[in-house]
Design a protein around this motif. Structure first.
Motif, mmCIF file in Angstrom:
data_model
loop_
_atom_site.group_PDB
_atom_site.id
_atom_site.type_symbol
_atom_site.label_atom_id
_atom_site.label_comp_id
_atom_site.label_asym_id
_atom_site.label_seq_id
_atom_site.Cartn_x
_atom_site.Cartn_y
_atom_site.Cartn_z
ATOM 1 N N TYR A 1 11.478 12.723 1.989
ATOM 2 C CA TYR A 1 10.250 12.065 2.414
ATOM 3 C C TYR A 1 9.713 11.139 1.343
ATOM 4 O O TYR A 1 9.878 11.384 0.140
ATOM 5 N N ALA A 2 9.046 10.083 1.782
ATOM 6 C CA ALA A 2 8.284 9.266 0.865
ATOM 7 C C ALA A 2 7.128 10.085 0.299
ATOM 8 O O ALA A 2 6.573 10.948 0.979
ATOM 9 N N ASP A 3 6.771 9.815 -0.954
ATOM 10 C CA ASP A 3 5.698 10.576 -1.586
ATOM 11 C C ASP A 3 4.395 10.507 -0.795
ATOM 12 O O ASP A 3 3.626 11.470 -0.765
ATOM 13 N N SER A 4 4.153 9.383 -0.151
ATOM 14 C CA SER A 4 2.898 9.182 0.559
ATOM 15 C C SER A 4 2.724 10.077 1.779
ATOM 16 O O SER A 4 1.600 10.241 2.262
ATOM 17 N N VAL A 5 3.819 10.663 2.285
ATOM 18 C CA VAL A 5 3.726 11.481 3.495
ATOM 19 C C VAL A 5 4.145 12.924 3.278
ATOM 20 O O VAL A 5 4.063 13.731 4.216
ATOM 21 N N LYS A 6 4.567 13.278 2.082
ATOM 22 C CA LYS A 6 4.986 14.652 1.807
ATOM 23 C C LYS A 6 3.860 15.635 2.102
ATOM 24 O O LYS A 6 2.720 15.423 1.719
ATOM 25 N N GLY A 7 4.209 16.707 2.787
ATOM 26 C CA GLY A 7 3.229 17.714 3.148
ATOM 27 C C GLY A 7 2.499 17.430 4.439
ATOM 28 O O GLY A 7 1.794 18.311 4.945
ATOM 29 N N ARG A 8 2.640 16.221 4.972
ATOM 30 C CA ARG A 8 1.953 15.843 6.208
ATOM 31 C C ARG A 8 2.920 15.551 7.352
ATOM 32 O O ARG A 8 2.616 15.830 8.506
ATOM 33 N N PHE A 9 4.073 14.964 7.039
ATOM 34 C CA PHE A 9 5.057 14.583 8.058
ATOM 35 C C PHE A 9 6.262 15.510 7.990
ATOM 36 O O PHE A 9 6.644 15.979 6.912
ATOM 37 N N THR A 10 6.887 15.746 9.145
ATOM 38 C CA THR A 10 8.100 16.539 9.222
ATOM 39 C C THR A 10 9.108 15.842 10.127
ATOM 40 O O THR A 10 8.808 15.565 11.286
ATOM 41 N N ILE A 11 10.290 15.556 9.594
ATOM 42 C CA ILE A 11 11.358 14.963 10.387
ATOM 43 C C ILE A 11 12.296 16.073 10.851
ATOM 44 O O ILE A 11 12.552 17.035 10.121
ATOM 45 N N SER A 12 12.789 15.951 12.074
ATOM 46 C CA SER A 12 13.725 16.925 12.617
ATOM 47 C C SER A 12 14.669 16.221 13.577
ATOM 48 O O SER A 12 14.442 15.067 13.958
ATOM 49 N N ARG A 13 15.734 16.901 13.976
ATOM 50 C CA ARG A 13 16.677 16.304 14.922
ATOM 51 C C ARG A 13 17.217 17.354 15.866
ATOM 52 O O ARG A 13 17.346 18.529 15.521
ATOM 53 N N ASP A 14 17.529 16.907 17.075
ATOM 54 C CA ASP A 14 18.141 17.743 18.087
ATOM 55 C C ASP A 14 19.473 17.091 18.420
ATOM 56 O O ASP A 14 19.525 16.099 19.146
ATOM 57 N N ASN A 15 20.545 17.630 17.879
ATOM 58 C CA ASN A 15 21.854 17.008 18.048
ATOM 59 C C ASN A 15 22.326 17.018 19.504
ATOM 60 O O ASN A 15 23.035 16.112 19.930
ATOM 61 N N ALA A 16 21.937 18.030 20.259
ATOM 62 C CA ALA A 16 22.326 18.101 21.661
ATOM 63 C C ALA A 16 21.685 16.993 22.485
ATOM 64 O O ALA A 16 22.237 16.571 23.504
ATOM 65 N N LYS A 17 20.513 16.524 22.058
ATOM 66 C CA LYS A 17 19.788 15.481 22.783
ATOM 67 C C LYS A 17 19.914 14.108 22.134
ATOM 68 O O LYS A 17 19.339 13.140 22.632
ATOM 69 N N ASN A 18 20.639 14.015 21.035
ATOM 70 C CA ASN A 18 20.762 12.755 20.285
ATOM 71 C C ASN A 18 19.389 12.156 19.992
ATOM 72 O O ASN A 18 19.150 10.962 20.179
ATOM 73 N N THR A 19 18.487 12.993 19.528
ATOM 74 C CA THR A 19 17.102 12.589 19.316
ATOM 75 C C THR A 19 16.609 13.051 17.953
ATOM 76 O O THR A 19 16.889 14.180 17.534
ATOM 77 N N VAL A 20 15.880 12.172 17.277
ATOM 78 C CA VAL A 20 15.235 12.509 16.019
ATOM 79 C C VAL A 20 13.726 12.404 16.214
ATOM 80 O O VAL A 20 13.247 11.516 16.927
ATOM 81 N N TYR A 21 12.980 13.309 15.595
ATOM 82 C CA TYR A 21 11.538 13.378 15.767
ATOM 83 C C TYR A 21 10.822 13.186 14.431
ATOM 84 O O TYR A 21 11.374 13.441 13.365
ATOM 85 N N LEU A 22 9.579 12.767 14.523
ATOM 86 C CA LEU A 22 8.706 12.713 13.358
ATOM 87 C C LEU A 22 7.358 13.290 13.751
ATOM 88 O O LEU A 22 6.596 12.651 14.482
ATOM 89 N N GLN A 23 7.081 14.506 13.291
ATOM 90 C CA GLN A 23 5.781 15.122 13.499
ATOM 91 C C GLN A 23 4.850 14.652 12.397
ATOM 92 O O GLN A 23 5.121 14.865 11.218
ATOM 93 N N MET A 24 3.750 14.021 12.774
ATOM 94 C CA MET A 24 2.811 13.452 11.820
ATOM 95 C C MET A 24 1.471 14.155 11.951
ATOM 96 O O MET A 24 0.828 14.081 12.998
#
Length: 115
Positions: free
Chosen positions: A59-82
């Motif tokens: 993560y970029a320092d500016s978003v650490k602790g606030r944003f979470t990236i994840s992926r679902d390989n079965a759905k070919n989808t990446v997420y960003l929880q902000m």
């Protein structure tokens, strides 16, 4: 063919939350590290977060602790929880590979944080 499709942006108040989604073609998703990028008006594009096929994240320092990236390989989808969004998070958000290759950008999704 459309290879990258972002969604989930919107207008939120400071302190609010959004979850962004990026649907990618299987050929891109299965062979690359995926990242979320953002660009505000008059600013350079910056990498916000990235995730490997095995789930390793950065993560970029500016978003650490606030944003979470994840992926679902079965759905070919990446997420960003902000979470705990700030006005300085306002930008157009895009997904793409990391590093960047010769793959076209999607349409992006706008995130605006304002009271």
């Amino acid at each position: 063919q459309v290879q990258l499709v972002e969604s989930g942006g919107g207008l939120v108040q400071p302190g609010g939350s959004l979850r962004l989604s990026c649907a990618a073609s299987g050929s891109i998703f299965s062979t690359n590290v995926m990242g979320w990028y953002r660009q505000g008006p008059g600013k350079q594009r910056e990498l916000v977060a990235r995730i490997t096929s095995g789930g390793g994240t950065n993560y970029a320092d500016s978003v650490k602790g606030r944003f979470t990236i994840s992926r679902d390989n079965a759905k070919n989808t990446v997420y960003l929880q902000m979470n705990s969004l700030k006005p300085e998070d306002t930008a157009e958000y895009y997904c793409n590979t990391f590093p960047l290759y010769k793959i076209s950008w999607g349409q992006g999704t706008q995130v605006t944080v304002s009271s």
